[in-house]
Design an enzyme around this catalytic site. Sequence first.
Site, PDB file in Angstrom:
ATOM      1  N   GLU A  89      42.993 -19.213 128.325  1.00  0.00           N
ATOM      2  CA  GLU A  89      41.901 -18.778 127.455  1.00  0.00           C
ATOM      3  C   GLU A  89      40.778 -19.810 127.443  1.00  0.00           C
ATOM      4  OE1 GLU A  89      43.805 -15.814 124.205  1.00  0.00           O
ATOM      5  OE2 GLU A  89      44.007 -17.941 123.710  1.00  0.00           O
ATOM      6  N   CYS A 346      40.361 -24.447 117.160  1.00  0.00           N
ATOM      7  CA  CYS A 346      41.189 -25.561 117.623  1.00  0.00           C
ATOM      8  C   CYS A 346      42.664 -25.317 117.319  1.00  0.00           C
ATOM      9  CB  CYS A 346      40.715 -26.840 116.932  1.00  0.00           C
ATOM     10  SG  CYS A 346      41.693 -28.299 117.323  1.00  0.00           S
TER      11      CYS A 346
END
EC number: 2.1.1.192
Length: 356
Positions: A89, A346
């Site tokens: 990704e 994150c």
Amino acid sequence: MKELVNILDFLPEELGEKIKPMFRVKQIYQWIYQKYANNFSDMSSLPKDLRLELARNFHFSPVKCVKNEQSKDGSIKYLFELIDGLRVESVLLPMKEEKIDAEGKRISHARYTICVSSQVGCKSGCSFCLTAKGGLKRNLSAGEIVGQILWIKKQNNIPYERRVNIVYMGMGEPLDNLKNVSKAVKILAQNEGLAISPRRQTISTSGLAKQIKELGQMNLGVLLAISLHAVNDELRTELMPINKAYNIAAIMDAVREFPIDQRKRVMFEYLLIDGINDKLEHAKELVKLLNGIKAKVNLILFNPHEGSLYKRPSLENAIKFQDLLSNKGVTCTIRESKGLDISAACGQLKERAKEQ
């Protein structure tokens, strides 16, 4: 059938060993990275026999986008499938930037950051990171790293000359794949290509001290980010098992040796986890730890994901943590977690299963 080679894996001088004369290599680079050619037959300035030769030996589609999701904040997460079927990704992070022109008018335009993956999975085993749950499958090649960026720029009609920032903060530990990551930095920086200066490329690491020193010795000119997340070895080892191999003292020694531009600082990423590492005494210890280092602290509020027992701290506590650092002279910001609603923030990236 002959296996085609990924042309994005080659620096100009390497391609020049296979293709003559050298000015043709520059033209090929320009067609791929600046004119966003879709295939070799599009490269009309090249002789027909060269175009045929390229098609017989190379491809430049190392990644295929199989899914994308757009966040309400404008961030876009891309799921890329590699030639062997594995998946990674990447995230496009658009931000508005305002400037004042010569006539005093306020001008707003988009500024882009692309967060790229360097490995399929990760072996670092950080307890707060979803990528680590599946372990490490393999390293990405330089061309597979570059391919993520090229595809995203092409898909979003971002002109090659438009400045973008690259952060190696996607899936994987970049310094565990230093050979290919450093080559990707060089390929991206080529003037005939995307011309992304190393000063606009940030390599993040969980603290591989030996490789930090190796990266510094390469003198690439990249920016360095350290995923610190704790101020003592006991807690850091609990959060990040890699600390058993390279403790905080070893990391700090490597950082002190790292060559940085006088105008730049080493970024220390500090993930705030409610009740774990977000107390003011932790902030005080962080100030001591960074003494004498040109540092910038980037505070990140923990982003929840399935299966995690950690909790996100309040913004109020994060601001108190930030204020203590700032009052002690440490440059400190709180990162806005973009893409949280599409699991693109994150610690939320992972290799998605094919059925998706």
